[in-house]
Design a protein around this motif. Structure first.
Motif, PDB file in Angstrom:
ATOM      1  N   ILE A 481       0.853  -1.195   0.000  1.00  0.00           N
ATOM      2  CA  ILE A 481       0.000   0.000   0.000  1.00  0.00           C
ATOM      3  C   ILE A 481       0.886   1.242   0.000  1.00  0.00           C
ATOM      4  N   THR A 482       0.467   2.261  -0.751  1.00  0.00           N
ATOM      5  CA  THR A 482       1.187   3.534  -0.789  1.00  0.00           C
ATOM      6  C   THR A 482       0.219   4.672  -0.512  1.00  0.00           C
ATOM      7  N   ILE A 483       0.621   5.572   0.373  1.00  0.00           N
ATOM      8  CA  ILE A 483      -0.100   6.815   0.640  1.00  0.00           C
ATOM      9  C   ILE A 483       0.875   7.949   0.350  1.00  0.00           C
ATOM     10  N   ALA A 484       0.555   8.772  -0.634  1.00  0.00           N
ATOM     11  CA  ALA A 484       1.527   9.778  -1.077  1.00  0.00           C
ATOM     12  C   ALA A 484       0.870  11.135  -1.232  1.00  0.00           C
ATOM     13  N   CYS A 485       1.600  12.173  -0.817  1.00  0.00           N
ATOM     14  CA  CYS A 485       1.173  13.561  -1.007  1.00  0.00           C
ATOM     15  C   CYS A 485       2.234  14.245  -1.866  1.00  0.00           C
ATOM     16  N   GLU A 486       1.879  14.559  -3.090  1.00  0.00           N
ATOM     17  CA  GLU A 486       2.837  15.149  -4.029  1.00  0.00           C
ATOM     18  C   GLU A 486       3.256  16.541  -3.593  1.00  0.00           C
ATOM     19  N   LYS A 487       2.349  17.297  -2.986  1.00  0.00           N
ATOM     20  CA  LYS A 487       2.644  18.679  -2.630  1.00  0.00           C
ATOM     21  C   LYS A 487       3.698  18.782  -1.537  1.00  0.00           C
ATOM     22  N   THR A 488       3.586  17.946  -0.497  1.00  0.00           N
ATOM     23  CA  THR A 488       4.541  18.019   0.616  1.00  0.00           C
ATOM     24  C   THR A 488       5.751  17.125   0.406  1.00  0.00           C
ATOM     25  N   GLY A 489       5.642  16.112  -0.466  1.00  0.00           N
ATOM     26  CA  GLY A 489       6.753  15.193  -0.675  1.00  0.00           C
ATOM     27  C   GLY A 489       6.778  14.024   0.289  1.00  0.00           C
ATOM     28  N   TYR A 490       5.843  13.998   1.258  1.00  0.00           N
ATOM     29  CA  TYR A 490       5.801  12.891   2.220  1.00  0.00           C
ATOM     30  C   TYR A 490       5.023  11.721   1.627  1.00  0.00           C
ATOM     31  N   SER A 491       5.425  10.511   2.005  1.00  0.00           N
ATOM     32  CA  SER A 491       4.733   9.309   1.563  1.00  0.00           C
ATOM     33  C   SER A 491       4.858   8.241   2.637  1.00  0.00           C
ATOM     34  N   ALA A 492       3.965   7.257   2.565  1.00  0.00           N
ATOM     35  CA  ALA A 492       4.007   6.122   3.484  1.00  0.00           C
ATOM     36  C   ALA A 492       3.804   4.852   2.674  1.00  0.00           C
ATOM     37  N   GLN A 493       4.557   3.835   3.011  1.00  0.00           N
ATOM     38  CA  GLN A 493       4.442   2.531   2.363  1.00  0.00           C
ATOM     39  C   GLN A 493       4.135   1.487   3.429  1.00  0.00           C
ATOM     40  N   LEU A 494       3.052   0.760   3.230  1.00  0.00           N
ATOM     41  CA  LEU A 494       2.613  -0.257   4.178  1.00  0.00           C
ATOM     42  C   LEU A 494       2.543  -1.604   3.466  1.00  0.00           C
ATOM     43  N   GLU A 495       2.915  -2.660   4.174  1.00  0.00           N
ATOM     44  CA  GLU A 495       2.825  -4.011   3.632  1.00  0.00           C
ATOM     45  C   GLU A 495       1.984  -4.876   4.564  1.00  0.00           C
ATOM     46  N   PHE A 496       0.846  -5.352   4.038  1.00  0.00           N
ATOM     47  CA  PHE A 496       0.013  -6.307   4.767  1.00  0.00           C
ATOM     48  C   PHE A 496       0.532  -7.708   4.433  1.00  0.00           C
ATOM     49  N   LYS A 497       0.972  -8.429   5.458  1.00  0.00           N
ATOM     50  CA  LYS A 497       1.649  -9.710   5.246  1.00  0.00           C
ATOM     51  C   LYS A 497       0.703 -10.883   5.482  1.00  0.00           C
ATOM     52  N   LEU A 498       0.744 -11.859   4.574  1.00  0.00           N
ATOM     53  CA  LEU A 498      -0.006 -13.100   4.758  1.00  0.00           C
ATOM     54  C   LEU A 498       0.745 -14.016   5.723  1.00  0.00           C
ATOM     55  N   LYS A 499       0.001 -14.855   6.394  1.00  0.00           N
ATOM     56  CA  LYS A 499       0.620 -15.798   7.336  1.00  0.00           C
ATOM     57  C   LYS A 499       1.441 -16.839   6.580  1.00  0.00           C
TER      58      LYS A 499
END
Length: 778
Positions: A481-499
């Motif tokens: 998963i990616t959450i990104a804000c182009e204006k501020t340059g901040y982003s977050a990357q999340l990984e949901f892991k399977l068992k």
């Protein structure tokens, strides 16, 4: 008797005369007091609300850097910061203020007179009759450009306060002494504090009172005149419009009565009565299938093959969660108060963290066991809302199934008072892999903070179900998963892991991620998405609890309100699926299957009829961009909340609207015109149009556009006439000069047969000037 009666009329006349004299005297004294009060604030150098350099655009589309001094009631403009060369004085009491989006650097906003009258004072602060010579400035509006967004918003907040509360500012500044006022002048530190103060007031539901000393009594006094006004577009002359920003348009708002007891026509909502909430961990995501249901699964599996899309396969009802997928998507907003906090957070890094926290908060709410919501029927809609007790605001959720093959669900979320809205669409796909299947949610959502113009784009994880043929059926989330804000340059990357295959129960529902600025990692996340998550700050090296859905947190989350079934339309989710839901809750799988078949068969029949008539389905609440393919809510309102004008946000018939005090210009994201565009008719007292279900022909749109242009050019006739007179006068002067030159050249021709070279240059210059003037005023 007559003698006793005669003096009485004389006595009454004398009383009326004396009363009239007192009234005139009070009038003159009040007029002198108001004049003295305004002049004292203008001439006193210590009475300044704000002062700084701003770029101002003239009538020739060019910018001039001028020194602006904001005082109570007026905006003084100078050529230099020494206040020596006065350019003009803007009278704020008749002005309106609006943000003006621009593609260029900096931040634009606009002061304008709603009725296209002059905003300038006749004289300067020292009695000047003529301002310092600069490029021509517009008469009824001014467009400003600040160097940065923070400076521009600070100016807008200060101007908003001066526009609405000029008399209060003047009195308090004069009474409380000038030494405190001098600290209120320009400065970055003050700007931030002033902006934060107003945003904090807005966050608390702050609104100015309508008392006499806070508003102009003549501004909204004549209701009949206001209601009789014709709607018109923003009336900048076409030649003066800013080339890089065409997003300003007039909103068809209506004036409303400020009676607090007035009944507002809106959709009634009731508190949600029942909610199924599964526990954390693997136990709530597993289900053992009975022998009877296993036979149904085997029958189903004979129809499919590995890699096949299951969107067209009819699933058995025992695995269905008794609610629609449109309802399921609303689970992400039980903690919308995190977005309210993020909207007023000044630090961009902290804003990103709050957005990530809100995103993760939408996953712990899950049903008990392995359940799948209903596949929505095309045209199906769902609406609900959450009440924010802290900010006294509402978050509205609107969703519609805009397509069935492929199945696309569009949604829109809005809370203008708290400063955010969210929109997006999801294409649901299912893939079968033998003993497992995956539900893929293809699409993205766009979160917008209205006061900042920031967009946060994010996608969704997929749901993976395994153990269909053998073992225990288990549902998990997986994907990047990616959450990104182009204006501020901040982003977050999340990984949901399977068992993993040999993993323990502690390996279920694991999540990891990182928050970055550009390519630099600022923090990492580790934990479980349905329980505790920790954040590790890379700069400080400290680890803290980032998210933990404790029982106390679940108890204090926002309360959801839904529309009563009797108030719902035939295609709203709860009413549409009510018979299937009742059968599932009664554990009558046969009845549930029959009711589900009736709905699906009706949908197929309607699709066949549309195909036979060569008709396409037109959604009621959303429209698709033909170029990008994105779905947009028809009645989206992305204006920042104005606590001085906006009263309350509400919803009626799927249309989210805002009740306002008076008409105000609107800034929206520009939309392309589509063939399926529908006209929007405004409801009195609302800032958003009522939905209209009838298509408008191209000729009607052309006619309305032509009429709007006629209304737009009407107020400019006087200016056009004066410009024509000026051109005629200039042409006459040029003709006289040319005639004089001809006579002069004729006289010289008697002595010499050639003109001097400088005479040819003068004639050429005059001809070029004539052509240039004709071209400019053509």
């Amino acid at each position: 008797v007559k003698e006793d009666l005669l003096p009485l009329p004389l006595k009454e006349d004398s009383n009326s005369i004396s009363k009239s004299k007192v009234q005139k005297k009070n009038y003159r004294e009040e007029k002198k007091r108001a004049t003295k009060e305004l002049l004292s604030t203008i001439t006193d150098p210590s009475v300044i609300v704000m002062a700084d350099w701003l770029k101002i655009r003239g009538t020739l589309k060019s910018w001039t850097k001028l020194w602006c001094v904001l005082k109570p009631g007026v905006l003084l403009i100078y050529k230099t910061h020494k206040n020596g060369q006065w350019v003009g004085t803007v009278l704020l009491n008749a002005c309106e203020l609006i943000e003006r989006p621009s593609k260029k650097d900096g931040f634009c906003f606009k002061l304008f007179h709603p009725l296209e009258q002059s905003i300038w004072a006749v004289k300067g602060p020292k009695g000047e009759a003529v301002g310092s010579i600069t490029q021509p400035l517009p008469s009824s509006h001014l467009i400003f450009r600040a160097a940065s967004e923070s400076d521009g918003r600070c100016w807008m907040d200060a101007l908003e306060l001066a526009l609405k509360c000029s008399s209060l500012l003047k009195r308090t500044m004069i009474r409380e002494g000038k030494e405190d006022i001098s600290t209120v002048s320009a400065g970055g530190e003050h700007s931030i504090n002033f902006y934060s103060l107003l945003r904090a007031h807005n966050m608390q539901g702050f609104q100015f009172n309508d008392s006499d000393h806070l508003k102009d009594p003549d501004l909204y006094s004549d209701k009949s005149d206001r209601e009789g006004e014709q709607d018109h577009e923003e009336s900048d002359p076409e030649g003066l419009e800013e080339s890089d920003s065409d997003t300003s348009e007039r909103q068809d708002d209506s004036y409303i009565d400020l009676d607090p007891n007035e009944h507002l026509r809106e959709t009634p909502y009731m508190e949600q009565s029942h909610e199924e909430l599964g526990e954390a961990g693997e136990a709530a995501q597993t289900e053992t299938v009975s022998e009877e249901n296993k036979s149904l699964i085997w029958t189903l599996l004979k129809q499919v093959r590995p890699g096949m899309d299951l969107s067209k396969v009819v699933l058995p009802t025992f695995i269905l969660e008794p609610r629609s997928f449109l309802d399921k998507l609303s689970d992400y907003y039980y903690h919308a108060d995190f977005l309210s906090e993020a909207a007023v957070e000044e630090n961009a890094y902290n804003r990103m963290k709050k957005v990530v926290k809100w995103y993760i908060s939408g996953f712990y709410k899950k049903p008990k066991g392995l359940k799948k919501p209903y596949n929505p029927i095309i045209g199906e809609t769902y609406r609900c809302m959450w009440l924010h007790q802290k900010t006294n605001s509402k978050t509205f959720y609107i969703a519609e199934q805009v397509s069935h093959h492929p199945p696309v669900s569009a949604f829109y979320v809005s809370n203008r008072k708290d400063g955010f809205c969210l929109s997006g669409s999801i294409l649901a796909k299912s893939k079968f892999y033998g003993n497992s299947l995956s539900a893929i949610l293809d699409g993205e959502a766009r979160l917008t903070f209205l006061n900042r113009g920031e967009d946060y784009v994010m996608n969704m994880p997929y749901a993976h179900c395994k153990g269909i043929l053998y073992g225990t059926m288990t549902l998990e989330l997986g994907g990047q998963i990616t959450i990104a804000c182009e204006k501020t340059g901040y982003s977050a990357q999340l990984e949901f892991k399977l068992k993993p295959f040999l993993g323990s129960s502690d390996c279920v529902n694991q999540i990891s991620g990182k928050i970055k600025l550009g390519k630099e990692v600022l923090a990492t996340l580790e934990g479980h998405w349905d329980s505790e998550i920790f954040i590790n700050d890379k700069k400080t090296g400290t680890m803290d609890t980032f998210w933990d859905p404790t029982p106390e947190l679940r108890q204090n989350r926002l309360t959801r309100y839904t529309v009563p079934p009797e108030e719902q339309g035939d295609f709203e989710s709860e009413r549409l699926w009510q018979h299937v839901t009742r059968a599932i809750n009664n554990k009558d799988q046969t009845e549930a299957t029959n009711e589900k078949f009736i709905l699906e068969e009706a949908q197929r029949k309607a699709a066949r009829e549309r195909k036979a008539k060569c008709e396409e389905w037109i959604p009621a609440l959303f429209e698709q961009d033909p170029i990008t393919g994105e779905w947009h809510y028809r009645y989206a309102d992305t204006r920042p909340w104005d606590p001085l004008n906006d009263l309350i946000q509400f919803e009626i018939d799927g249309c989210i609207q805002t009740k306002v005090r008076h008409r105000t210009p609107m800034v929206t994201v520009p939309k392309r015109k589509h063939k399926s565009d529908k006209p929007k008719s405004p409801e009195s007292g609302c800032s958003s149009p009522e939905p209209d279900r009838h298509d408008s022909s191209g000729s009607e749109r052309h006619k309305s556009k032509h009429n709007s242009r006629l209304r737009k050019k009407g107020p400019d006739l006087s200016e056009l006439q004066s410009a024509i007179d000026s051109i005629k006068q200039t042409q006459e002067d040029i003709n006289r000069s040319v005639a004089a030159l001809r006579m002069r050249s004729a006289g010289r021709a008697e002595n010499t047969s050639f003109l001097q070279q400088r005479d040819y240059v003068v004639i050429a210059c005059l001809v070029v000037l004539q052509v240039l003037i004709n071209y400019i005023f053509k």
